[in-house]
Design a protein around this motif. Structure first.
Motif, PDB file in Angstrom:
ATOM      1  N   GLU A  64      -2.841  -6.716  25.430  1.00 11.57           N
ATOM      2  CA  GLU A  64      -3.733  -7.497  26.277  1.00 11.57           C
ATOM      3  C   GLU A  64      -2.929  -8.581  26.987  1.00 11.57           C
ATOM      4  O   GLU A  64      -2.178  -9.331  26.356  1.00 11.57           O
ATOM      5  CB  GLU A  64      -4.843  -8.127  25.441  1.00 11.57           C
ATOM      6  N   LEU A  65      -3.078  -8.644  28.301  1.00 12.33           N
ATOM      7  CA  LEU A  65      -2.408  -9.654  29.123  1.00 12.33           C
ATOM      8  C   LEU A  65      -3.466 -10.452  29.861  1.00 12.33           C
ATOM      9  O   LEU A  65      -4.207  -9.896  30.669  1.00 12.33           O
ATOM     10  CB  LEU A  65      -1.473  -9.015  30.154  1.00 12.33           C
ATOM     11  N   GLU A  66      -3.545 -11.742  29.562  1.00  8.48           N
ATOM     12  CA  GLU A  66      -4.481 -12.640  30.252  1.00  8.48           C
ATOM     13  C   GLU A  66      -5.895 -12.058  30.329  1.00  8.48           C
ATOM     14  O   GLU A  66      -6.549 -12.128  31.361  1.00  8.48           O
ATOM     15  CB  GLU A  66      -3.962 -12.978  31.656  1.00  8.48           C
ATOM     16  N   GLY A  67      -6.361 -11.442  29.221  1.00  8.31           N
ATOM     17  CA  GLY A  67      -7.726 -10.935  29.152  1.00  8.31           C
ATOM     18  C   GLY A  67      -7.916  -9.512  29.629  1.00  8.31           C
ATOM     19  O   GLY A  67      -9.015  -8.980  29.549  1.00  8.31           O
ATOM     20  N   HIS A  68      -6.871  -8.852  30.124  1.00 12.49           N
ATOM     21  CA  HIS A  68      -6.976  -7.467  30.589  1.00 12.49           C
ATOM     22  C   HIS A  68      -6.258  -6.551  29.595  1.00 12.49           C
ATOM     23  O   HIS A  68      -5.063  -6.714  29.354  1.00 12.49           O
ATOM     24  CB  HIS A  68      -6.371  -7.313  31.984  1.00 12.49           C
ATOM     25  N   SER A  69      -6.985  -5.595  29.015  1.00 13.09           N
ATOM     26  CA  SER A  69      -6.431  -4.690  28.010  1.00 13.09           C
ATOM     27  C   SER A  69      -5.737  -3.504  28.660  1.00 13.09           C
ATOM     28  O   SER A  69      -6.309  -2.840  29.533  1.00 13.09           O
ATOM     29  CB  SER A  69      -7.538  -4.183  27.084  1.00 13.09           C
ATOM     30  N   HIS A  70      -4.516  -3.231  28.209  1.00 10.01           N
ATOM     31  CA  HIS A  70      -3.736  -2.083  28.667  1.00 10.01           C
ATOM     32  C   HIS A  70      -3.530  -1.165  27.467  1.00 10.01           C
ATOM     33  O   HIS A  70      -2.893  -1.566  26.489  1.00 10.01           O
ATOM     34  CB  HIS A  70      -2.373  -2.529  29.206  1.00 10.01           C
ATOM     35  N   HIS A  71      -4.062   0.046  27.531  1.00  8.45           N
ATOM     36  CA  HIS A  71      -3.915   1.022  26.456  1.00  8.45           C
ATOM     37  C   HIS A  71      -2.626   1.793  26.700  1.00  8.45           C
ATOM     38  O   HIS A  71      -2.488   2.473  27.720  1.00  8.45           O
ATOM     39  CB  HIS A  71      -5.127   1.952  26.413  1.00  8.45           C
ATOM     40  N   LEU A  72      -1.691   1.666  25.765  1.00  8.80           N
ATOM     41  CA  LEU A  72      -0.385   2.287  25.897  1.00  8.80           C
ATOM     42  C   LEU A  72      -0.227   3.421  24.899  1.00  8.80           C
ATOM     43  O   LEU A  72      -0.437   3.229  23.698  1.00  8.80           O
ATOM     44  CB  LEU A  72       0.721   1.258  25.665  1.00  8.80           C
ATOM     45  N   ALA A  73       0.148   4.583  25.390  1.00 11.57           N
ATOM     46  CA  ALA A  73       0.404   5.748  24.550  1.00 11.57           C
ATOM     47  C   ALA A  73       1.904   5.893  24.338  1.00 11.57           C
ATOM     48  O   ALA A  73       2.711   5.189  24.969  1.00 11.57           O
ATOM     49  CB  ALA A  73      -0.161   6.996  25.214  1.00 11.57           C
ATOM     50  N   ARG A  74       2.286   6.801  23.480  1.00 14.22           N
ATOM     51  CA  ARG A  74       3.700   7.093  23.241  1.00 14.22           C
ATOM     52  C   ARG A  74       4.411   7.336  24.576  1.00 14.22           C
ATOM     53  O   ARG A  74       3.912   8.059  25.434  1.00 14.22           O
ATOM     54  CB  ARG A  74       3.804   8.321  22.355  1.00 14.22           C
ATOM     55  N   GLY A  75       5.546   6.672  24.751  1.00  8.09           N
ATOM     56  CA  GLY A  75       6.322   6.848  25.967  1.00  8.09           C
ATOM     57  C   GLY A  75       5.919   5.937  27.111  1.00  8.09           C
ATOM     58  O   GLY A  75       6.449   6.057  28.210  1.00  8.09           O
ATOM     59  N   GLU A  76       4.989   5.005  26.856  1.00  5.15           N
ATOM     60  CA  GLU A  76       4.557   4.064  27.892  1.00  5.15           C
ATOM     61  C   GLU A  76       4.935   2.643  27.491  1.00  5.15           C
ATOM     62  O   GLU A  76       4.975   2.308  26.310  1.00  5.15           O
ATOM     63  CB  GLU A  76       3.044   4.136  28.104  1.00  5.15           C
TER      64      GLU A  76
END
Length: 120
Positions: A64-76
């Motif tokens: 999560e960056l400044e309230g925005h969630s980033h879903h990261l999978a393997r290799g990201e």
């Protein structure tokens, strides 16, 4: 100079059952491999000087960056600029392993910073 792996690296425990290995602990660059069990999270924080890059090796994680969630999978991976409030979480049912690359190293440059939820 020799190759390094988790067996040779300095190990530490953090949070609720999380592990970290210092693969490189230089004055200008830090590379850490971390493992987070399911349902764990680090405390929200920011760094005044350190620029970081998180890269998922196994499983999946939410950065999560400044309230925005980033879903990261393997290799990201995702870049976190200095001054940006962030939090890494494992919301999955499996362990998540990832690299944290920091320049300069982030130790001693951690500022607790609540993240405003729902920010764009």
């Amino acid at each position: 100079m020799h190759a390094i792996n988790r067996n040779d690296a300095e190990h530490y425990r953090w949070g609720d059952g999380c592990d970290g290995w210092h693969l490189l602990a230089g004055d200008d660059l830090s590379v850490i491999e971390e493992r987070m069990p399911p349902g764990t999270a680090e405390q929200p924080h920011r760094h005044a000087r350190s620029r970081q890059f998180f890269y998922v090796l196994e499983g999946e994680a939410v950065l999560e960056l400044e309230g925005h969630s980033h879903h990261l999978a393997r290799g990201e991976g995702l870049h976190v600029p200095p001054g940006v409030a962030h939090q890494m979480r494992n919301e999955s049912t499996c362990d998540a392993s990832f690299l944290v690359v920091s320049t300069p190293p982030s130790h001693g440059d951690r500022i607790p910073s609540p993240i405003a939820r729902g920010a764009a």
